[in-house]
Design a protein around this motif. Structure first.
Motif, PDB file in Angstrom:
ATOM      1  N   PRO A   1     -13.746 -95.046 -10.606  1.00 44.79           N
ATOM      2  CA  PRO A   1     -13.675 -95.455  -9.195  1.00 44.79           C
ATOM      3  C   PRO A   1     -14.794 -94.867  -8.339  1.00 44.79           C
ATOM      4  O   PRO A   1     -15.236 -95.481  -7.373  1.00 44.79           O
ATOM      5  CB  PRO A   1     -12.302 -94.946  -8.752  1.00 44.79           C
ATOM      6  CG  PRO A   1     -11.487 -94.914 -10.014  1.00 44.79           C
ATOM      7  CD  PRO A   1     -12.456 -94.530 -11.097  1.00 44.79           C
ATOM      8  N   SER A   2     -15.284 -93.688  -8.715  1.00 41.87           N
ATOM      9  CA  SER A   2     -16.350 -93.036  -7.943  1.00 41.87           C
ATOM     10  C   SER A   2     -17.717 -93.631  -8.222  1.00 41.87           C
ATOM     11  O   SER A   2     -18.686 -93.326  -7.513  1.00 41.87           O
ATOM     12  CB  SER A   2     -16.382 -91.540  -8.278  1.00 41.87           C
ATOM     13  OG  SER A   2     -16.803 -91.358  -9.629  1.00 41.87           O
ATOM     14  N   GLY A   3     -17.825 -94.462  -9.273  1.00 44.20           N
ATOM     15  CA  GLY A   3     -19.123 -94.983  -9.672  1.00 44.20           C
ATOM     16  C   GLY A   3     -19.846 -94.096 -10.667  1.00 44.20           C
ATOM     17  O   GLY A   3     -21.005 -94.377 -11.037  1.00 44.20           O
ATOM     18  N   ALA A   4     -19.210 -93.028 -11.124  1.00 45.91           N
ATOM     19  CA  ALA A   4     -19.833 -92.129 -12.090  1.00 45.91           C
ATOM     20  C   ALA A   4     -20.118 -92.869 -13.398  1.00 45.91           C
ATOM     21  O   ALA A   4     -19.419 -93.815 -13.772  1.00 45.91           O
ATOM     22  CB  ALA A   4     -18.925 -90.924 -12.356  1.00 45.91           C
ATOM     23  N   LEU A   5     -21.155 -92.422 -14.087  1.00 41.27           N
ATOM     24  CA  LEU A   5     -21.533 -93.001 -15.372  1.00 41.27           C
ATOM     25  C   LEU A   5     -20.799 -92.279 -16.498  1.00 41.27           C
ATOM     26  O   LEU A   5     -20.246 -91.190 -16.311  1.00 41.27           O
ATOM     27  CB  LEU A   5     -23.046 -92.889 -15.568  1.00 41.27           C
ATOM     28  CG  LEU A   5     -23.924 -93.494 -14.459  1.00 41.27           C
ATOM     29  CD1 LEU A   5     -25.393 -93.333 -14.811  1.00 41.27           C
ATOM     30  CD2 LEU A   5     -23.577 -94.953 -14.233  1.00 41.27           C
ATOM     31  N   PHE A   6     -20.822 -92.897 -17.681  1.00 41.10           N
ATOM     32  CA  PHE A   6     -20.120 -92.329 -18.830  1.00 41.10           C
ATOM     33  C   PHE A   6     -21.125 -91.765 -19.835  1.00 41.10           C
ATOM     34  O   PHE A   6     -22.118 -92.413 -20.171  1.00 41.10           O
ATOM     35  CB  PHE A   6     -19.250 -93.395 -19.502  1.00 41.10           C
ATOM     36  CG  PHE A   6     -18.122 -93.858 -18.631  1.00 41.10           C
ATOM     37  CD1 PHE A   6     -16.935 -93.146 -18.571  1.00 41.10           C
ATOM     38  CD2 PHE A   6     -18.250 -94.991 -17.843  1.00 41.10           C
ATOM     39  CE1 PHE A   6     -15.902 -93.549 -17.753  1.00 41.10           C
ATOM     40  CE2 PHE A   6     -17.220 -95.412 -17.019  1.00 41.10           C
ATOM     41  CZ  PHE A   6     -16.042 -94.690 -16.964  1.00 41.10           C
ATOM     42  N   ARG A   7     -20.817 -90.575 -20.301  1.00 43.35           N
ATOM     43  CA  ARG A   7     -21.673 -89.899 -21.275  1.00 43.35           C
ATOM     44  C   ARG A   7     -20.814 -89.478 -22.461  1.00 43.35           C
ATOM     45  O   ARG A   7     -19.846 -88.734 -22.310  1.00 43.35           O
ATOM     46  CB  ARG A   7     -22.353 -88.693 -20.623  1.00 43.35           C
ATOM     47  CG  ARG A   7     -23.257 -87.897 -21.558  1.00 43.35           C
ATOM     48  CD  ARG A   7     -24.141 -86.929 -20.784  1.00 43.35           C
ATOM     49  NE  ARG A   7     -23.374 -86.089 -19.860  1.00 43.35           N
ATOM     50  CZ  ARG A   7     -23.937 -85.292 -18.956  1.00 43.35           C
ATOM     51  NH1 ARG A   7     -25.256 -85.249 -18.821  1.00 43.35           N
ATOM     52  NH2 ARG A   7     -23.191 -84.538 -18.174  1.00 43.35           N
ATOM     53  N   PHE A   8     -21.177 -89.940 -23.647  1.00 48.74           N
ATOM     54  CA  PHE A   8     -20.429 -89.607 -24.849  1.00 48.74           C
ATOM     55  C   PHE A   8     -21.300 -89.927 -26.062  1.00 48.74           C
ATOM     56  O   PHE A   8     -22.379 -90.521 -25.929  1.00 48.74           O
ATOM     57  CB  PHE A   8     -19.114 -90.404 -24.921  1.00 48.74           C
ATOM     58  CG  PHE A   8     -19.288 -91.903 -24.862  1.00 48.74           C
ATOM     59  CD1 PHE A   8     -19.345 -92.667 -26.021  1.00 48.74           C
ATOM     60  CD2 PHE A   8     -19.391 -92.558 -23.636  1.00 48.74           C
ATOM     61  CE1 PHE A   8     -19.515 -94.042 -25.962  1.00 48.74           C
ATOM     62  CE2 PHE A   8     -19.547 -93.938 -23.565  1.00 48.74           C
ATOM     63  CZ  PHE A   8     -19.615 -94.679 -24.736  1.00 48.74           C
ATOM     64  N   ASP A   9     -20.863 -89.525 -27.223  1.00 47.97           N
ATOM     65  CA  ASP A   9     -21.560 -89.865 -28.461  1.00 47.97           C
ATOM     66  C   ASP A   9     -20.944 -91.132 -29.047  1.00 47.97           C
ATOM     67  O   ASP A   9     -19.713 -91.291 -29.005  1.00 47.97           O
ATOM     68  CB  ASP A   9     -21.449 -88.730 -29.485  1.00 47.97           C
ATOM     69  CG  ASP A   9     -22.259 -87.506 -29.101  1.00 47.97           C
ATOM     70  OD1 ASP A   9     -23.280 -87.681 -28.387  1.00 47.97           O
ATOM     71  OD2 ASP A   9     -21.895 -86.387 -29.496  1.00 47.97           O
ATOM     72  N   PRO A  10     -21.756 -92.044 -29.583  1.00 50.65           N
ATOM     73  CA  PRO A  10     -21.184 -93.253 -30.186  1.00 50.65           C
ATOM     74  C   PRO A  10     -20.246 -92.893 -31.323  1.00 50.65           C
ATOM     75  O   PRO A  10     -20.582 -92.083 -32.187  1.00 50.65           O
ATOM     76  CB  PRO A  10     -22.414 -94.022 -30.691  1.00 50.65           C
ATOM     77  CG  PRO A  10     -23.495 -92.985 -30.824  1.00 50.65           C
ATOM     78  CD  PRO A  10     -23.221 -91.978 -29.755  1.00 50.65           C
ATOM     79  N   GLY A  11     -19.042 -93.475 -31.301  1.00 53.47           N
ATOM     80  CA  GLY A  11     -18.032 -93.163 -32.313  1.00 53.47           C
ATOM     81  C   GLY A  11     -16.932 -92.246 -31.812  1.00 53.47           C
ATOM     82  O   GLY A  11     -15.924 -92.070 -32.500  1.00 53.47           O
TER      83      GLY A  11
END
Length: 353
Positions: free
Chosen positions: A36-46
């Protein structure tokens, strides 16, 4: 939603908002979320997320692999299928609509090819086990280089192959994505000219003649992964290059615990809940999670055997015996965190709860 001038990244302190629901096959659905804040997502694939689902009598915690790629950070997706006797996934299919917000924890998990953009890869999956492979393949495709992937997926019928069109589009645009579909049976009035039957050693040799040179990533039902693992071992594959994802209890040989490290059945322990100051007597063989629940303290939990990381809790003092299966990092352990579901108190232990 435009990219912010100074990107911020989503943390699990913020809920996820469902922004679209896409039917993949007749019984598989992809839910797309944004912050909702517009923040982006950061993670490793999988990697995976654990969703807190407000089912009647809940909440209920369920772990789902992320099917989208971190190279497309404005949204995050999970792709689900309701199994027999499913409660959480059934609730999602019946109730999770555009605009609904749910709490989530994560991302977590170590089933990823992150850091190996130039490796020779063999992805083997069945059913919704395709989801981490989709994430990893999309990530490598978005790098703009030519990957080296042999992508094997098994399904009941051609119409049950999840992400088929999107994967075939990527394969048509990038050299090095070699798709191999295996089905148990064909669709009515639609001829099938590909592999048919049960995935086996012969198929493996035909699909990936150089499989001995590849890192193998496998995901699917437990029986399927067992058959793949046994097939590779029987062919002399270096099993240190085999990786699998599973949210089911691991095989007994996964845990190698010295006998003298096992909590003693008659030894007494005590857990102190710092938030309330409550002190609860227990046995060394009790888990922190079980004692907390008996005392009325709500520690969220998912898998209950140290994979999903949902029950990560801060240990203030004391010692525990913890045998996990990848749900917590060494950095978290160094900072004093434990997984309550697989931690046994030794003596007096204080936790933040």
């Amino acid at each position: 939603m435009a990219l912010p001038d100074k990107p911020t990244f989503w943390t699990d302190k913020e809920p996820l908002e469902c922004v679209s629901v896409l039917a993949e096959t007749r019984d598989v659905v992809t839910f797309c979320f944004q912050a909702p804040s517009g923040a982006l997502f950061r993670f490793d694939p999988g990697q995976f997320l654990t969703l807190e689902l407000p089912v009647p009598g809940g909440p209920l915690y369920r772990t789902y692999t992320i099917s989208s790629s971190p190279s497309r950070p404005m949204s995050i997706t999970v792709t689900v299928k309701a199994q027999d006797n499913s409660i959480g996934t059934r609730w999602m299919l019946d109730n999770l609509t555009v605009g609904t917000q749910v709490k989530a924890t994560g991302p977590g998990g170590t089933f990823t090819n992150a850091g190996k953009p130039d490796g020779k890869l063999l992805f083997i999956s069945a059913g919704t086990g395709i989801t981490p492979m989709m994430s990893m393949t999309t990530y490598l495709y978005d790098l703009g280089r030519a990957p080296d992937i042999i992508f094997v997926n098994c399904a009941r019928r051609p119409s049950d192959i999840i992400f088929r069109e999107r994967l075939e589009h990527m394969a048509s645009r990038a050299n090095g994505i070699d798709l191999k579909w295996v089905v148990s049976g064909s669709d009515r009035y639609r001829p099938w000219t590909g592999y048919q039957g049960r995935f086996n050693q012969l198929m493996l040799g035909l699909m990936a003649p150089d499989y001995l040179e590849r890192d193998v990533y496998c995901c699917g039902p437990e029986a399927f992964m067992t058959s793949v693992r046994e097939a590779l071992a029987g062919l002399g594959f270096d099993m240190s290059r085999y990786f699998q994802e599973s949210f089911h209890a691991p095989l007994p040989e996964v845990e190698d615990v010295p006998e003298d490290a096992v909590p003693e059945e008659d030894a007494k322990s005590e857990i102190v809940f710092v938030g309330s100051g409550e002190r609860v007597k227990c046995q060394e063989t009790d888990t922190v999670l079980a004692v907390a629940r008996q005392a009325g303290h709500n520690i969220p939990s998912g898998c209950s055997f140290g994979v999903c990381g949902t029950c990560k809790t801060k240990k203030v003092s004391g010692d525990v015996h913890m045998v996990h299966n990848g749900g917590i990092t060494e950095e978290d352990i160094a900072e004093g965190y434990i997984l309550a579901c697989c931690s046994h108190p030794i003596g007096t232990v204080e936790i933040e709860a």
